[in-house]
Design an enzyme around this catalytic site. Structure first.
Site, PDB file in Angstrom:
ATOM      1  N   SER A  88       1.011  -1.177  -0.074  1.00  0.00           N
ATOM      2  CA  SER A  88      -0.057  -0.131  -0.031  1.00  0.00           C
ATOM      3  C   SER A  88       0.828   1.303   0.157  1.00  0.00           C
ATOM      4  O   SER A  88       1.970   1.182   0.582  1.00  0.00           O
ATOM      5  CB  SER A  88      -0.971  -0.114   1.224  1.00  0.00           C
ATOM      6  OG  SER A  88      -1.571   1.169   1.320  1.00  0.00           O
ATOM      7  N   THR A 109      -6.855   1.673   5.238  1.00  0.00           N
ATOM      8  CA  THR A 109      -6.333   0.848   6.324  1.00  0.00           C
ATOM      9  C   THR A 109      -7.398   1.145   7.653  1.00  0.00           C
ATOM     10  O   THR A 109      -7.696   0.079   8.218  1.00  0.00           O
ATOM     11  CB  THR A 109      -4.966   1.396   6.658  1.00  0.00           C
ATOM     12  OG1 THR A 109      -4.178   1.081   5.554  1.00  0.00           O
ATOM     13  CG2 THR A 109      -4.346   0.503   7.611  1.00  0.00           C
ATOM     14  N   CYS A 119       3.634 -14.039 -11.050  1.00  0.00           N
ATOM     15  CA  CYS A 119       2.621 -13.330 -10.676  1.00  0.00           C
ATOM     16  C   CYS A 119       2.778 -12.739  -9.480  1.00  0.00           C
ATOM     17  O   CYS A 119       3.266 -13.345  -8.297  1.00  0.00           O
ATOM     18  CB  CYS A 119       1.232 -14.278 -10.475  1.00  0.00           C
ATOM     19  SG  CYS A 119      -0.230 -13.731  -9.816  1.00  0.00           S
TER      20      CYS A 119
END
Length: 546
Positions: free
Chosen positions: A54, A339, A515
């Site tokens: 994030s 958050t 990935c």
């Protein structure tokens, strides 16, 4: 198949802020009441925090509810925000700085902290274990158990299945983790959350969920250029050139590091758009490049974000459990923060679960949660910002920005805007759209996809069943290539999908080893042909300080 069975009061899926807050609050309440509640949390990453990515600037409101003394306990919120700057990039060389008074109130960051959310999650994990929560990293939840119409736990993923689907010498079946209540906190586009929302019709009457893809890098920069606590946000170039929307961020963290990233809304219409290449190009803008020159990129990652807000928020309860945090979509996009709201949804869930267990209501639907969450500050915050995303989608950056300025800064407008087109349905045919000639990366400021994946420490066990499942193998070449020039080649930020030409012609290749678990393919594939499922435990990125 005989599986080992373990019984708990509560099983939690996902070791991010929402799941850990749920676990911590359950244990706190049980301790206060002198009760013993067995709580288990499973996390698909190799450790708590390994898959967490994030920006991040966070509010400490929910954290302070869990731990009023979080500073004394050493929570890693070490960099208070000291300045806010917002820019509109008008071209590849020019920008307009927004006056402080014109910035929408939710984007002001006074009193907030620049953090590594991965490190915050690691710290929350330590607190949860100190309270007696059993945490099992490297154990993905592959299925949920439904009996008599209620969820009664999960099954962890089998280990040692070959690419052909056969059991290897290392085969080990997953375990059944049964519980009175199961909480799903997998983050954006959770593999099981998606199924639960569909099976229990939790999104009935709601707008379709909307998403963005956030791509982020961590840089060591020249100490002379570092301004600890400075927060930059902005929009415009280069996304504006392709008719796309989104915005960049650059945060001056501690230790002469900055985090830089770009969120591209996945509602874009030009199938030639590559969010990764847009980000690499954006870093060359003088507003950003001036901080990166002479620095060194040390980590890379990507993750989708759930940004639809209140209009898209599904019902969060079903018989036997709840879906919380970004798995449901509690992010406040007007603040570019989720958050604190994710943690609050977990705290409210914990309180309602403990009450239900105390009332001997195992596997019931905790309908009381809905009102309790609607009475919380988190829901009120989401309600206040419900028009932010739809306004930007409907009216564009300038008119949408003007609408939001009035709605957020002057007075709340008595309307609710809706965006009813799902992101996967927005692509126009490739033949109708301008091709984009992205500049070659210079290896100094901009980089190639595979070089980026390498520094994200991405790894999956060799010879395992592919976790990127095609419903129909003929669609990538037979439909997507012809109509949209197979956009998976571009929307994936890790080089997973390729059109390969050999002596037998063209084929669609999936490089699942690359990935980063961003889930963009599951969201943006225009044919909705790709389903992301959990790979073997511990696979994927291992993000340091992200």
């Amino acid at each position: 198949m005989q599986r080992e069975v373990m019984e708990y009061d509560v099983v939690i899926v996902g070791g991010g802020p929402a799941g850990l807050s749920t676990a911590i609050r359950i244990k706190q309440l049980a301790e206060e009441a002198g009760d013993e509640l067995a709580v288990c949390l499973v996390e698909k990453g190799s450790e708590v925090g390994a898959h967490i990515l994030s920006g991040a600037v966070i509010e400490d409101r929910a954290l302070a509810e869990l731990f009023p003394n979080w500073k004394e306990l050493g929570a890693p919120l070490n960099t208070p925000v000291k300045g806010d700057e917002v820019y509109f990039l008008t071209s590849e060389e020019k920008a307009v700085k927004t006056p402080h008074w014109a910035i929408p109130k939710p984007m002001h960051n006074d009193g907030n902290y620049i953090v590594s959310l991965g490190n915050v999650s690691r710290w929350l994990g330590e607190q949860a274990e100190n309270l007696g929560v059993e945490i099992y990293p490297g154990f993905p939840a592959a299925e949920y158990i439904v009996e008599d119409g209620a969820v009664k736990g999960i099954i962890t993923g089998d280990m040692g299945i070959s690419e052909e689907g056969e059991q290897k010498d290392t085969y080990m079946p997953g375990m059944e983790l049964r519980a009175k209540y199961t909480i799903f906190a997998e983050g954006c586009r959770g593999h099981l959350g998606k199924q639960l929302i569909s099976e229990f019709k939790l999104d009935e009457g709601k707008d379709p969920q909307h998403y963005g893809i956030g791509i982020k890098e961590l840089w060591d920069i020249n100490p002379e250029l570092h301004e600890e606590g400075l927060v930059l946000h902005g929009a415009g170039w280069p996304l504006s050139e392709s008719g796309s929307s989104g915005g960049f961020f650059l945060y001056h963290a501690e230790n002469n590091q900055v985090v830089v990233g770009l969120i591209t809304d996945l509602s874009y219409s030009n199938p030639h758009v590559s969010p990764f290449d847009e980000f690499q190009r954006m870093k060359h803008h003088p507003v950003i490049k001036k901080y990166l020159e002479g620095g060194k990129r040390v980590s890379y990652g990507a993750r989708a974000i759930t940004k639809g807000g209140l209009n898209c928020l599904p019902k969060m309860t079903f018989p036997g459990g709840l879906v919380v945090g970004c798995d449901a979509g509690t992010l406040n996009f007007s603040k570019i923060k989720g958050t604190h709201t994710a943690m609050k949804s977990g705290i409210v869930a914990a309180e309602q679960v403990v009450a239900a267990i105390k009332a001997d209501r195992a596997n019931d639907e905790i309908v009381e949660f809905t009102k309790a969450f609607e009475d919380s500050w988190a829901w009120k915050e989401l309600h206040r910002s419900r028009n932010f995303g739809p306004a930007m989608h409907k009216f564009g950056t300038f008119l949408g920005g003007a609408f939001n300025f009035v709605d957020q800064n002057i007075f709340p407008l008595p309307v609710t805007l809706h965006d009813t087109t799902p992101d996967h349905a927005t692509l126009k045919p490739a033949s109708e759209c301008k091709k984009i000639d992205y500049p070659k990366p210079d290896g100094v400021i901009s980089f190639a996809k595979l070089d980026s994946v390498f520094i994200g420490n991405v790894n999956h066990a060799e010879d395992q069943l592919c976790h990127l499942r095609l419903k129909d193998n003929s669609i990538p070449l037979g439909v997507n290539l012809e109509k949209w020039d197979e956009p998976a080649q571009r929307y994936c930020p890790a080089g997973v999908y390729e059109i390969v030409e050999d002596e037998n012609g063209q084929r669609f290749q999936i490089n699942s080893q690359n990935c980063v678990h961003c889930k963009t393919c599951d969201i943006k594939d225009p044919s909705q042909n790709i389903t992301w499922v959990t790979p073997e435990g511990g696979g994927g990125p291992n993000y340091p300080n992200m």
